[in-house]
Design a protein around this motif. Structure first.
Motif, PDB file in Angstrom:
ATOM      1  N   PRO A  38       0.768  -1.286  -0.013  1.00 27.05           N
ATOM      2  CA  PRO A  38      -0.003  -0.023   0.071  1.00 27.05           C
ATOM      3  C   PRO A  38       0.774   1.242  -0.166  1.00 27.05           C
ATOM      4  O   PRO A  38       1.652   1.397   0.673  1.00 27.05           O
ATOM      5  CB  PRO A  38      -0.911  -0.120   1.409  1.00 27.05           C
ATOM      6  N   GLY A  54      -4.382   0.318  -1.640  1.00 26.08           N
ATOM      7  CA  GLY A  54      -4.493  -0.705  -0.701  1.00 26.08           C
ATOM      8  C   GLY A  54      -4.483  -2.167  -1.307  1.00 26.08           C
ATOM      9  O   GLY A  54      -4.341  -2.528  -2.416  1.00 26.08           O
ATOM     10  N   GLU A  70      -0.820  -5.148   9.635  1.00 24.73           N
ATOM     11  CA  GLU A  70      -1.311  -3.711   9.391  1.00 24.73           C
ATOM     12  C   GLU A  70      -1.262  -3.251   8.105  1.00 24.73           C
ATOM     13  O   GLU A  70      -0.296  -3.609   7.007  1.00 24.73           O
ATOM     14  CB  GLU A  70      -0.108  -2.747  10.080  1.00 24.73           C
ATOM     15  N   GLY A  71      -2.204  -2.696   7.415  1.00 22.56           N
ATOM     16  CA  GLY A  71      -2.266  -2.156   6.135  1.00 22.56           C
ATOM     17  C   GLY A  71      -3.211  -3.165   5.301  1.00 22.56           C
ATOM     18  O   GLY A  71      -3.386  -2.507   4.040  1.00 22.56           O
TER      19      GLY A  71
END
Length: 137
Positions: A38, A54, A70-71
């Motif tokens: 991302p 994303g 995360e992400g």
């Protein structure tokens, strides 16, 4: 600006590296690698630049319990991963690039969905891993 929508089981299964001995572990390793994408500008499957805004990743079966890095927007398919991926891509506001080699899944995606195979994604991840290992990225 594009969201990568990844059929995790299909991508993991595209390389005969022993993933079948630990499906959840293999899925977790792929998700960890995807977490770096991302915000990155990647060479797209067509050779042009692709800004990854994303990553949406669909896991199923034994991989449903893997932690979400995360992400990463992680979709834990309660049944078939294909159904979950089709629904998730249909609900996106941004354009998506779906990563799968599954022809049946490709045929079910919303009209106009961009699709590429696991080879493109794995080559990009390998390239990025090489840049990191070599100090270039």
């Amino acid at each position: 600006m594009t969201v990568l929508a990844v059929d995790v089981a299909n991508v993991v299964g595209s390389r005969p590296d022993g993933w079948w001995r630990d499906r959840a572990g293999a899925a977790g390793r792929l998700l960890d690698r995807l977490a770096a994408l991302p915000g990155a500008v990647l060479p797209g499957p067509d050779g042009g630049p692709l800004t990854c805004t994303g990553v949406l990743a669909v896991v199923e079966g034994a991989a449903r319990g893997v932690p979400a890095p995360e992400g990463i927007e992680l979709v834990r398919a309660p049944a078939g991963g294909d159904d979950a991926l089709v629904a998730a891509v249909g609900g996106l506001a941004a354009p998506a690039l779906v990563v799968t080699a599954d022809r049946g899944l490709r045929a079910r995606l919303p009209a106009g969905s961009a699709v590429t195979g696991p080879g493109w994604l794995l080559a990009e991840l390998d390239r990025r891993d090489g840049m990191t290992a070599g100090g270039g990225g």
